[in-house]
Structures are given as structure tokens and as C-alpha cells.
Design an enzyme around this catalytic site. Structure first.
Site, PDB file in Angstrom:
ATOM      1  N   ARG A  50      10.270 -19.207  26.387  1.00 34.08           N
ATOM      2  CA  ARG A  50       9.359 -18.641  25.405  1.00 34.08           C
ATOM      3  C   ARG A  50       9.535 -17.215  24.994  1.00 34.08           C
ATOM      4  O   ARG A  50       9.249 -16.995  23.609  1.00 34.08           O
ATOM      5  CB  ARG A  50       8.073 -18.483  26.547  1.00 34.08           C
ATOM      6  CG  ARG A  50       6.732 -18.167  25.711  1.00 34.08           C
ATOM      7  CD  ARG A  50       5.995 -18.958  24.844  1.00 34.08           C
ATOM      8  NE  ARG A  50       6.556 -19.178  23.443  1.00 34.08           N
ATOM      9  CZ  ARG A  50       6.731 -20.189  22.765  1.00 34.08           C
ATOM     10  NH1 ARG A  50       6.656 -21.232  23.205  1.00 34.08           N
ATOM     11  NH2 ARG A  50       6.945 -20.003  21.423  1.00 34.08           N
ATOM     12  N   LYS A 103       4.243  -0.812   7.822  1.00 32.76           N
ATOM     13  CA  LYS A 103       3.380  -1.635   8.665  1.00 32.76           C
ATOM     14  C   LYS A 103       4.126  -2.859   9.404  1.00 32.76           C
ATOM     15  O   LYS A 103       3.877  -3.923   9.231  1.00 32.76           O
ATOM     16  CB  LYS A 103       2.381  -2.305   7.439  1.00 32.76           C
ATOM     17  CG  LYS A 103       1.647  -1.140   6.930  1.00 32.76           C
ATOM     18  CD  LYS A 103       0.803  -1.749   5.889  1.00 32.76           C
ATOM     19  CE  LYS A 103       0.001  -0.419   5.113  1.00 32.76           C
ATOM     20  NZ  LYS A 103      -0.607  -0.815   3.841  1.00 32.76           N
ATOM     21  N   LYS A 126       1.754  11.175   0.323  1.00 30.33           N
ATOM     22  CA  LYS A 126       0.664  10.131   0.155  1.00 30.33           C
ATOM     23  C   LYS A 126      -0.788  10.786  -0.148  1.00 30.33           C
ATOM     24  O   LYS A 126      -0.616  11.949  -0.334  1.00 30.33           O
ATOM     25  CB  LYS A 126       0.256   9.252   1.194  1.00 30.33           C
ATOM     26  CG  LYS A 126       1.587   8.620   1.672  1.00 30.33           C
ATOM     27  CD  LYS A 126       1.491   7.314   2.473  1.00 30.33           C
ATOM     28  CE  LYS A 126       1.192   6.246   1.726  1.00 30.33           C
ATOM     29  NZ  LYS A 126       1.359   4.960   2.456  1.00 30.33           N
ATOM     30  N   GLU A 132       3.478   9.333  -3.926  1.00 26.71           N
ATOM     31  CA  GLU A 132       2.247   8.454  -4.399  1.00 26.71           C
ATOM     32  C   GLU A 132       1.362   8.799  -5.262  1.00 26.71           C
ATOM     33  O   GLU A 132       1.091  10.037  -5.248  1.00 26.71           O
ATOM     34  CB  GLU A 132       1.569   7.795  -3.094  1.00 26.71           C
ATOM     35  CG  GLU A 132       0.570   6.877  -3.387  1.00 26.71           C
ATOM     36  CD  GLU A 132      -0.255   6.411  -2.015  1.00 26.71           C
ATOM     37  OE1 GLU A 132       0.157   5.749  -1.231  1.00 26.71           O
ATOM     38  OE2 GLU A 132      -1.349   7.165  -1.849  1.00 26.71           O
ATOM     39  N   ASP A 140       0.567   3.483  -6.770  1.00 28.90           N
ATOM     40  CA  ASP A 140      -0.327   2.833  -5.912  1.00 28.90           C
ATOM     41  C   ASP A 140      -1.365   1.915  -6.559  1.00 28.90           C
ATOM     42  O   ASP A 140      -2.167   2.546  -7.195  1.00 28.90           O
ATOM     43  CB  ASP A 140      -0.827   4.072  -5.148  1.00 28.90           C
ATOM     44  CG  ASP A 140      -1.754   3.239  -3.840  1.00 28.90           C
ATOM     45  OD1 ASP A 140      -0.714   2.289  -3.133  1.00 28.90           O
ATOM     46  OD2 ASP A 140      -2.578   3.690  -3.561  1.00 28.90           O
TER      47      ASP A 140
END
Lengths: 301, 301, 301, 301, 301, 301
Positions: D108, D144, D176, D206, D227
Site C-alpha cells: 500500500r 501548490k 505577488k 505578478e 494573473d
């Protein structure tokens, strides 16, 4: 926790305490406490008393305290006595209060550690008491400690009135029978150690016979460990050692029972090292009884 | 090492073995073995025999083997028997051979672990033997294991013929007196557990009296733990349980001595859980005697 | 953080939360946040709002809170709702306030964890809702969790209204096709497990056909997992199981879609285990919008 | 394992692989595999085939191999294809052979890792293929990723034909919206970064609008991240960027679906960063079927 | 690696070596070697020579070897000399051969460790050589080692012909000025230490003046550390110490330069402890030059 | 600690600080501080001053503070200046106050870290000052840092006014001579890197001659590292580079002494990378003098 109950970092390294507590909890709490989670309302508050269920010497309060602090910082653990105290059956060790989930989840880990440490302290105390009042000789531990718990075992020995032997293989020279066998004789071994070991260390050598004892003395050893000597050999050994100018320390080891302790001390021995302090100790019995005291819903803040 | 002596990863996680060995060695070897370093020639080769110094049941060979493999992969550790074997005084456990530095450096860590595990296996075996031949009842451990060594303690219990109870707080539901106290009654606790606990788990509940036993039975509990019941209470408890259609498992706990084991089994009890298997075990005596067999300088390759 | 928002240590081990947070931050923060360091004045204070950008079920607040506490204890993270809540697009999850460096540095790690956990909770909720109101059957997870994040995945499943299956290989017996293949048949496997597994565990066996189901029933299994049965087989399987006196639990597994859930429950199944809850969940969208609120230079203390 | 199947340490750090495997096994194997231990004879030998149950791109062979090597070094894991290969349903991935306990215990954990990595590689491949043959533009991942699994996620992206974006907060400058908000404007932010960031890094910013784009271009940014621009904005943005002498890199981000990929590339975009590659990937289906091949008792040596 | 080049586990703990190597590689390799990955063909094989670029004393071969073994076990690292050897500029230290990716990826970590250890050994050798042939006095290190690298630093000191002082706070008693200040005097401090410290340890006390020296001698101290004494004070101090029957060890510390070493030894000092051995050592220059030797594609097997 | 003295998590990762402090203390405190434990009354309170014993640039206050916080949270460590400050001999760095055991136990670990970091900052400052006022060129570190302490070394470089080069092998592309040797030429290497490296990275290439420099320029490299160029080569190299339209960054490396710094900057070089900043720094001298201030017995609370 009241600082008076807390051993200093010089006494018991907080890194060691944290490491052991982390390990104990990881092992027992694992993926969460399924019984408490499913059975106990999450907002229940509880109060409980840790009490001695047999006579004992206390050791490990800060370790138990740390278990609950790690599980839930809202739980308060308030000792009522200090490490080293002699407790009678029924004496209160500490009071605990806070969210019931935290108390129930940490209970077994805290008790496993505390009962073990008290067990070591209690057994040590019995050996030390057997020496009689104001003894000149010392009871010490050995390296036969519980793997992973050495710092706690050794602290508990001191809490019980004992002393520590060397901590590990790098902190003292102790030439044992297998070293002598591999190296070709006591004299060669002692001289090699003297040449290369740090100047902060005494050179200790285990001897199996009076002949080896003479050889070690001639080599100028600092500490002699009489290994499994009977009483007659011990008396004679001490006599030969005390005859030397530089007065080496006399340690006896092997088969030291509570019954022999006083007699050995009377023979002039300085140190009695007892592996059983740690590898023969059993957990003493400490209980925790809880009662519900409310729920958060009913408390302000 | 001969694979026949090695427990499978399903029996004893290699991660746990490595973790414990790493911990034990870090603690004992620390910054190096000053005695061996200063006293023993670095190219000395040695051979030794681990032998039982008292009767015992063996457990932990792969752990001892791992200690030496970690210290020096050139050391060979060859078991002569397998975990679970009953040894008489003098029986050979294993033969070790290789660089003397590695053998001497790992000796105490290997023995501390092996002697502890054999101690647990030996004590367990005594309890299991007390049940008589082909027993229907089981002897199990509890969570009163040595902090950090639970996997090894539990493996040793099985090597001694015992069974394991739940491993940790997340692997079974066991409603104890403090849960009942906080949650407000046996019935409520059992029903809440039934609703929320994983369907792979039986619901076990500790009961302190026959009244609580009746309440737990009514709530449909799967396993009943009779806590500190005397013989008469136990007989009556088993009678009431056996009268139920769904046949819950009967466990007894608290104050179970070697003397009571056979009688309790005869009363129809299924499981006897004995904390002493792990918290009351003492290290058994295993010795290692070494001899020099040469030096690298004198060996080819 | 308001304790009402904090899962208890019995629900979610603080050791697991800390371990995961430490890991996530070590991986992302690495040697420092070069953008924030070079671009943002070190004394800037910021305030921000975490808001749901799509409908979701909340899980993981304490994990997100822990990220910021680890990065900078001066950052406050104040939840506005609790785990388990159903949120609409635009709902506020939490308010954050403190030094801008800490907020910016922890943002991605906190969101990665929170969005993943909410994703699991949200998907679970959809499966549970598909059962209809007051369902008798359970939706459970499997061991198909994200490596290293199992405790969090399983907590999120419960936050979404689901139940947990076994946590790991050591916490339950589940005999699968490969065990049967290697061991030589369902009956032998079940009987061996019954003899040796802890008495706290039910014995579960996966069956691939009605014949295997009959064999498992005859062996007295506690839980049956019908693996990839079609509807007709499931109906017949449940009928045969319900005909037994001891009423084993019926679990279905394999190919369970949202569409089939209600029908399967209606067939009398107890447990629907759905690997997709964890291995098929996607991160939901949560946003953080920041504004500057001043600088330390302008704040007292 | 055939070295041709093994990624080099420059491709995938062996420390990362070992860390993840250790974690996955600690979590799943825990205190041992109770099913295998109780059900499967310890000396059974097994052989099995890992096969694709759906079309996929392969990634993670060395990780799966490492799981079994850690569980039991006597298990051999022999890949039949290499990472990056496109597999059809039914294609063999690898053959496994050895003690059945080791195979069953690791299954597993190996599959969880392998299926996840193949899932990421497969999804990435779909995005890359959507670009058409010999694309000038790149598909990249984002931060992410699954907490704790970033190195594996990013390797899988490359196995699927994608590229990596920055690895962590310390390996690139990416200004950002929240940095801009806190710092007071695009121009100030870019200039501060230029002054203080390592000279090995490009400065990426960004932008949320064409105005911000102009400001960033004026500040001499090296990489522009458009963006959530719509198609018209993107076309205009690329036009303005291409008019500059120093030719910054154009990245688009936000809402990039398989359907939009080819069109975006045709607009002259250099980089398409797609969070879904890692946070939206699902585990693909890989099966393992075992058969018994004998027992150690029947094998020599 | 030829065992003759390998320090025994008693000399240098393999756990410490592994821990440091793991740390160094985690820090430098991080998520992989992007240059090697993108630039060097994965199947390239390389061969290289580590050579001294200045005169030096060698230390740390096994640490460098371990770096490459951890990065890629197919890389062979073959020392040509042993730790402790004196090398001239241009002398070959070791030959390395194997996959180019592994060699390039491990190069810097191996060199950082090796150059540092050789730097410590080389500086120590200069101090030891300054004592003249067959010196009676010792040069020792202090606890001013590189955090996290103490075991390696101390091994390097021995490789350079020096001795070790105490390893850590728990392995020896050394009463320093701040202890005396807090405890209220030299005599009280020495007597307290004598009563409670392990009997394996000598009691060492730092003294700042001849008056403190007298006080320490009267208290029966075992080792005296003359701190920052000038030559006249040192001569007088040694005279007073040598007049005692029990012959304490004389250590000097503070401001010990290469120029003063011979003179201090001539004054009858036993130990010169030199913090600069570790905190003042600089990395020596060792180079690695590589050439391609083929590729796997062109090698059999 | 006053937040003004604390670097933000973006500047210096708290995980790195904690990891290093944990390591340093584990190494030095080991099983406890035997001197302090036996010599100093456990309830003594002390106060002390950390003072510069030579001119220096300060770096590492938060690391020293963390040492004491870990040893005993009751110890307060109050900086009097901030990282980056230039101190004269005698200037006070910080005041410490609390239980004497904690202060004495943490002293050496705190000083080892602080003196090392200040040593790096001080040496860096000397190089930066040598550039003259408002320099256009940068002094940067290299990867020749202390194993395990890179994050602290690099922070100290910035505290001294320097810049950082790439952090590790995964955060930038730097093609060195061995890469070129294995890959078959500068042009091939640069082009391969451009194709596969993340778009956030510039491509840097080390060149050993003007011919290699031309080849690298033709390949469109972003950063050129002139390795061990003499002054004439450097002047000519810069001339050729400045003639290109895309204006690559010019870095010089190898044999950069304090004496050459200003001249190299005047030649138009952008970056001077100096390995000696970290591998050649020595610990500066900081002292701690303590006095007793009372005991807990005499303090309320």
C-alpha cells in the site's frame, strides 16, 4: 509549574525530557485517542489527583508535567511535593485540572514515565539507606539503563540519593575484562589509556583477581573495580589498595544485594555500583482519579 | 544473518528496530568509545560467544544483530538459536566475530536491548506455562511498556507465547473508569463509542462491579474487562456474560499473579491482561566472552 | 486561538500537526523568503481575511493557525467559524493580523494544508449527504491517503461527516485478495487471524464472489467487504449475511460513486469505503487578501 | 534495480526519497502488519506483477523500489519500463519477488506513492500534449504541491514533460499582489528586489492589469506573470512586452484549462503555470496481483 | 573503501558521521542539483582526482567517502593515503570514479567537510610540532568547536597529533571563573564537586591568580587550569604545584600562540589547551579535477 | 526579546535557528552540566553582561537568545544593540539575567554560535568597506559555508553588508569547469541549461579564459564568472562583456583579497564572490561576566 519543583537544565536536560516525552506520546497517542474522542464530550473539564498507592521516593515530576503540557497546554499539573521526597501510601503527588480530553489522552504516557522513574528512585533509596546514616561509601548506577531513557534513569538514581557512574562510552575510561583480553594484559591497557585518554579522566580498571589487582596498582590506576570478589577477597583487596601512597578509589561490582551493602561499606569500599538500580527496578503504583468539574460552555472566556 | 532467525517486517517493523538501535547507540557511544580507542589496537580481530547465564526464553536477536551492523558492518553476528527458544544456563545464543573495536563498542547497547527483551519473553512464558497445556485463555500485555520501546516489548511478549492487547490509544476502544466518570455512565459511553468508532474495532469496557457489568452487557459491549474482581465476583461475572446470546469476550485485569492464572482460566475467562509482563520484567543475564583471533595486518584482502 | 475552534488532542494529535507544519515550512521557507525579505519593509504590519472562493466544508483551522504561530508568534490567526462548518462562496474563514513578513511567509504553507483538508472534508460531505438524512450506513475513508498526511486526511473525513476505516496495518485485521492468494483460502485465513490477532479487533475479510462470501461467513468473520460487487451481487450478498445469527457488518468497496451511494445504502449495506475521499480530493479555493495597517515604528510597546 | 531506471541524485535527491519512504512506512506499518503476521506463513515466497489499470505516464519507480528495499532487502523489485514512459491499460510496470510478508507489508505504501506520482505525470503530459508538437511554450508547476512531497511532485511534473517553477520561497523572487499591496506599488517592489536579491535570480512580478504590466516593464522586470488575464488582455499584454528591447519572459497563470492551452501558446506566451498539475491530480490506478511461489524451507541457502 | 583508511567506530562514531553528512547534503542538494541535471548527460561516467593544493595534514577521508556513498552508491571513492598523513602540494588524496551526476552533486559537500577537517588537523600539527620531538606536554582542543561538528573537529585534532579536552558539559568537571563567582569561592566549589561528581572524573579548576591557585591546591584539586597567566606567573604556579605530594595536572589556557608553545612546555606544563585549533582553523585547499570516461550505454551490465 | 532586535522569518527561518540551537545544545549539554549541577546552588540567581572584547560587527542575537530560551525560559536575554551594528571593544552586546544554572549551562553554546556569526559579519564588513562608499559592486558569499550552518552564515554575511550568492544546488544554475569538462564545452552546457532550467533563474557560467568567455557570451549567458583571472584578463573580459547588447552580469572569483577589492570594482565588475567570508572567518572574542544577584528563596512568586 512552580519553579521549586523543576530540576534545573544542569540537572536534567530539557532537550532529553522533550525528546522522551515526544517519543512516548508519538508511540501511545499515535493517530489520536479513539476512546476519548468517541466517548467524552469535547468540552468537558476534569480535575484529578495523582496519589501514591504504595510507599515510594518521588522522581520525574517535570517529565509528567511536560507530557500534559505537550498534549494540551490548557491542562495544569500542580505538584504537591518535590522530586526526592519519600511518600507514604495515599500521599498526593500532584493535582491536575483542565480539558478532560487532554487529561485522559496524556494519562498513561505520564504514568509510564513517572512510575518508572519513581521505581528507580525508590530502589536506589533502599540501597542508600542500607548503608546507614552519613555513609562514606556511594551507591552508583551503571550503563545498564533502559535504552533511550538513560538521562531519566540517572536523574532518578540521584533523586533516590545515589550517585552516577560514567554516563557513556565517551565520558570515562573503564577497562573491562574484554578489553584486557583483547589488549594483552592489565598493565599494557592502563598505560595505553594513561597516554591517550583526556587528562580530565581518571583511569579505572576492572580486576578479576588479586593478581590483576596488584598489576593494576603497579600500573598506577586511579580507580579499581573489584568484580565479583567475595568478602575475603574484598577485604584483602582493600588492604592492598590502602597500602599505596596515591590512594586509588575502590569500587565493587557484581552481585551486590541489599543484604551485603552495609558489610561492603564497612570493609572500606568507596563505591558500590549496582546495575539493578536501573535494570532491576519495577514501576511503582501511582493512581489517578478524575472527576468532572464542568464544561467550557459553562465557563467564561 | 540467516533469514530463518530474522522476524519478518510484519512481525517487527524494521523502522522501529532501526530507530531504537540508533537511539541506544547515540546515547551510549556518544562521541566515541574512549576506552577502546585508547587501549585496544585498531587492527585487532576478536571472536566471542554470547551465552545464557540463566534459563531464559530468547527474544531480540535481530535487534542485537542490528546494533553491530550499525556500529561496524564488518562484524558478523551469527545466531545459534531462534527467538522463542527456551535456553538453559550455558546455552550459546550467538557467535560474534570481527574487528575488536566494533565488537567492544556495541557490546553494552546490544546486551541492554537483548537482556530486556529476553526478560519480557521469559516472564511471559512463565505466565503462559502456568495456564497449562493447550490453554483456551490468553495472556496479554498492556500499554504499561517501556517508553520508546513498545514495539520491542510487544514482540517479546509474543516470543514468550503471549498475545498483544491494543497497541496504542488509536487502535482500539477501551472505556476505562475515568472515561465512565467523565462521561456519566457505562451505557452512555458504550453507545457513544458504538456510534463513532471505526467498524473494525470491538468495543471494550472496564467494569468495577457486577452492576456495571450488567449495564455494559445491556449496552451490547463486545469485550468486558473485569477490573480487580475477586474470585467469587469473577465466577459470577462469567456466568452472567455466558448467558448472553452474543458471547462477549471476558478479560480480567489487575492483581493477576502466576499463582492465580490457572484458576482464572478455569473460571472461563478468555483473556488475562498482565501489566507486569512489561513493567515488571527484569533484564536476564547474558554474557559475552571475547578472545583475540588476529589482526587485519595478518589477514589477506 | 479561541479554544472552541481547536480540536482536542484526542481528535487530532498535536504531535502530528506540529510534524506536518514543520515539514511543510521546512520545504517551502527553506533558507528564508527572498521576495518578502527584499521587497517588504521589515516593520510593516498587515491585516488580512481568509475567505472561501467557492462553497466548501471547513477543516484544518488549527493546522493553519499552527503554521503562523511557528513562523512568527506575533501573528494572530482568528477563526470566524469552526471545522465542519458549511461555507458559501465569500464567507470569511479567519482574520489574520501581525507583522507582514510573518503573514506573507506562512501564507502558501497554510493555504496548501487548509485547502487540501477542506477539499477532503467537502468531498466527504457530498458523499454523506448523498446517503440522505439520518442515514444508517457510514461513508468511510481507506488507507489511500496522502503519504505523511494521514492523520490530517482522516480528521478532515470526520469533519465532513464521514467515519474512519482502520488507521494503519497494525490497527485492524483486513484480509485482502492477496492474503487469501498467499495463504490458500478464505477459511484458513480467517481462522488463523482469529487465533492470533488481538481480541480487541474484529476480523474483516474482503470477498470477490458469493462463494467466497459463503466461505467467510462459515468461518465466522465479523466484517465482510464486498469488493467490486455489482448491484445484484450486493443484494444477494446482504441477504445471505443477514440470514446469519451473529450479524456481521457489511462493507462495500470499489467503484462507489456519488450516484450509487443511496442505492447501496438502501440495499442494507453498513459501510461504504471510498478511497476517492482522500486520493481523489482536489484542493478547494481559499483566498487571502492583505492590507497594510501600519508599522511597528508607529505602535507603542 | 537496473540503473537505467534510476533517476540520478541530481534529478531526485536520495535523501528526499528516503525521507518520504520512511514517513510513509512509519505511518502505515506502525507497530507491524497484524493481518500478514497472523494470516500468512512467515516463510512463504511470492511473486507479483504491478500493472497499469488505465492509460498513464509513469513516474516514481525508484520511490516504489525504495519502499520494498526498506521493508525487506530480500524483496526484488524489477521495473519493466522507465519513468516518463506512456503506458496503456494492462502494461506491466514492474515485477516483484521475495518473501510474501515483505511484499504484502510494503504494497500500500508503494502504491500510494507511485499512483500519486503517476497521477501528476499523467496530468502534466495531457497539458504538454495540448501544446502540440515541439512547443515553444512551457507548462510548469507551482508551489501548490502536497505538503512534504514537493520534491516528488516536481520530479513527476518533469517526468510528464513539464518544467518546474521556483522550488521554494528562497529560490526565486516572485512579487505577488500581496507583496505589492504591502510594499506600495509595483515599481518600488521591483526596484527593491533588484537591489537586494541574489544576482543569480531573475525578478518576476505578478500583474493584475495592463497598467501594472506597464509599470513592471518600466521597472525593468525580467519575468511578467499575467494573473487571470482574459484572452484579449493577454494578447495586448504580450504585444506590449514584445515591444521592449530586453525581452522579458511572459508567464500566464490562473484558470488555465486544457482547452485554453494551445490558444495561450499561440498568443506568444512563454510559460503557463498550472497549479492543478499537483493540487488537482488524482491517483491513477495501478494493481498488484500476487501468487505464491514456494517457501524458504524449500529453497536452498 | 579499504578498511585501513577507515577509523573504527570507537574513534569516530558512524552515527555522527552519518548525521553530519545527511545534514550537509540536505542543505546543499536540497531539491536536486539543477545545473548537473540540466547540463550533464545522465549516463556520463567520470573519473577524478582529489589533490592537495597546499601542504596539509589529512583528516576526514571516511566523511568524504560517506558523502558520495550517500549520494550514489555506484560512485567509488578510493583514498591513496590515510588520515594523519602529511601531504605536500600536489599529493593525491583520493581517486573517485562513477556516474558523473553523483560525483558532481556530492563534490562541494565532500570538500566542505574534508577541507575543514584537514584545516583543523593541519593547524593542530603545527602546534604539536612546535613542542619539539617526543614532547611530554599535550596540545588539546576546547569546547570552542563548530556547532554540530564537534565529533569531527575533535577527531581532526587527534589526526593532527593533538589530544582532546572534555567532550561536553556532562563528561568532566571544569570549574570556571563564573562558577566560582556564583558559588562563592574556589575552595567551596572544589569541595562540592568532589562530593557529588562521578568518581570517574578528576576535578579541574580554572584559576586567575596565584592566590586562587593556592586555594585550589589546598582544596585538593586534580587539575589546575592557569588562565591567561604570564610567563613569570606560570613558572611560579608550576613550582607551587610540583611541591604538592599528589601532583595535580597543570594546564595552561588563553593566549597560547605557536611562538609560546615550546617555552610553556619547558616550564613544566602538562597540557596546553588551544581554542584556536577549532575556532581559528581555516579550510585548506583541496581540488578535484574530473574527466569523462564513457557512458553507461557503452559499458556492459 | 524586543522585536526590534529580532530578524523576521523571511530574513532568518525560525526553523533553521531552532534546528541549530537544538543541535548545539544536544552536543554540549548532553546528559547535563555536571560542573554546574555539583557546584552551584540550584536556586542562585545571576546577572551578566555580554561584551565585545574586540571591534566587531554584530550578528546572531536571536540565535543566542534562543539558546537561553531553550535551556531555561526563565532566563531573560536583553540585547542592547541590533544585528549589523559596529561595536568597539568593551561595548555591551546584551544583558542576561535569571537562574544561574540556566545561564551557565547555555553560555558556551550561545557564545560559540554568536562569536562565529559575528566573525563572519565582521570579515564581510571589512570586504564591503574596502569597496569604498556607495559601491556599485557587491561582495557575496559562496557555498563554502560551515556544514549545517549555512542559513546562519548567509544571514551573517548580509548583516555585514554583503550579498548572498546561490543558496544551494537547486536554487541556481552555475556551470563550473567540471560541468564543462563532462558536458563537452561551454556552448553546449549553456544551451542545455537554458532549455531545461526554471525560467526564474539566470544562467551563470564560470570561464577560465577569454576564449571560454567569448564562447559563453555567444551562447547568451546571463552571468559570467571570471575564475582566477589576473587584472589584465579581467579588464579585457569586462570590455568584451560590456560590448554586448544584453549586458550580462560580471562576477569575479578566486584569490580575492582585501587589497584587490577596490581595484576589481573599479574595473567594472558587478559581483566579487569571496569564499573566505565563511570558510576563512574566525570567531571573534565576546566575553560574559556574571555576578550573583540572589536566590529564589529570597524572591517572591
Amino acid at each position: 509549574m512552580n519553579p521549586a519543583f523543576l530540576p534545573s537544565p544542569a540537572e536534567l536536560s530539557p532537550l532529553e525530557v522533550d525528546r522522551v516525552v515526544e517519543l512516548a506520546l508519538a508511540e501511545d497517542l499515535a493517530a489520536g485517542d479513539v476512546t476519548t474522542r468517541t466517548v467524552v464530550p469535547p468540552d468537558a473539564l476534569a480535575r484529578g489527583v495523582f496519589a501514591a498507592r504504595e510507599p515510594m521516593v518521588l522522581a520525574g515530576l517535570s517529565v509528567a508535567a511536560r507530557v500534559f503540557a505537550r498534549v494540551d497546554p490548557r491542562v495544569t499539573f500542580s505538584p504537591r511535593v518535590a522530586d526526592g521526597a519519600r511518600l507514604a501510601k495515599g500521599d498526593v503527588v500532584a493535582v491536575i485540572e483542565g480539558p478532560a480530553h487532554g487529561v485522559l489522552t496524556g494519562e498513561r504516557s505520564a504514568l509510564n514515565l513517572l512510575q518508572r522513574m519513581c521505581g528507580v528512585a525508590t530502589l536506589t533509596r533502599r540501597f542508600v539507606d542500607a548503608l546507614g546514616p552519613s555513609p562514606r561509601a556511594r551507591i552508583t548506577d551503571t550503563r545498564k539503563t533502559n535504552p533511550g531513557l538513560r538521562a531519566l534513569d540517572r536523574y532518578a538514581v540521584r533523586a533516590g540519593g545515589g550517585h552516577n557512574h560514567r554516563n557513556d562510552l565517551s565520558s570515562a575510561v573503564l577497562i573491562k575484562d574484554n578489553h584486557v583480553a583483547v589488549c594483552g594484559g592489565v598493565r599494557a591497557a592502563v598505560e595505553r589509556a594513561r597516554r591517550a585518554a583526556p587528562h580530565t579522566m581518571r583511569i579505572e580498571c576492572e580486576v578479576q583477581s588479586l593478581d590483576e589487582l596488584d598489576e593494576a596498582l603497579a600500573a598506577g590506576v586511579d580507580v579499581l573495580m573489584l568484580d565479583n570478589f567475595d568478602d575475603a577477597q574484598t577485604v584483602e583487596g582493600v588492604r592492598r589498595i590502602r597500602a599505596r601512597a596515591h590512594q586509588p578509589v575502590v569500587e565493587v561490582s557484581g552481585g551486590i544485594t541489599l543484604e551485603r551493602v552495609a558489610a561492603l561499606a564497612a570493609m572500606g569500599v568507596d563505591v558500590l555500583s549496582v546495575g539493578a538500580l536501573t535494570h532491576g527496578a519495577r514501576a511503582v503504583d501511582i493512581g489517578l482519579d478524575l472527576e468532572v468539574t464542568g464544561s467550557w460552555a459553562s465557563t467564561p472566556g
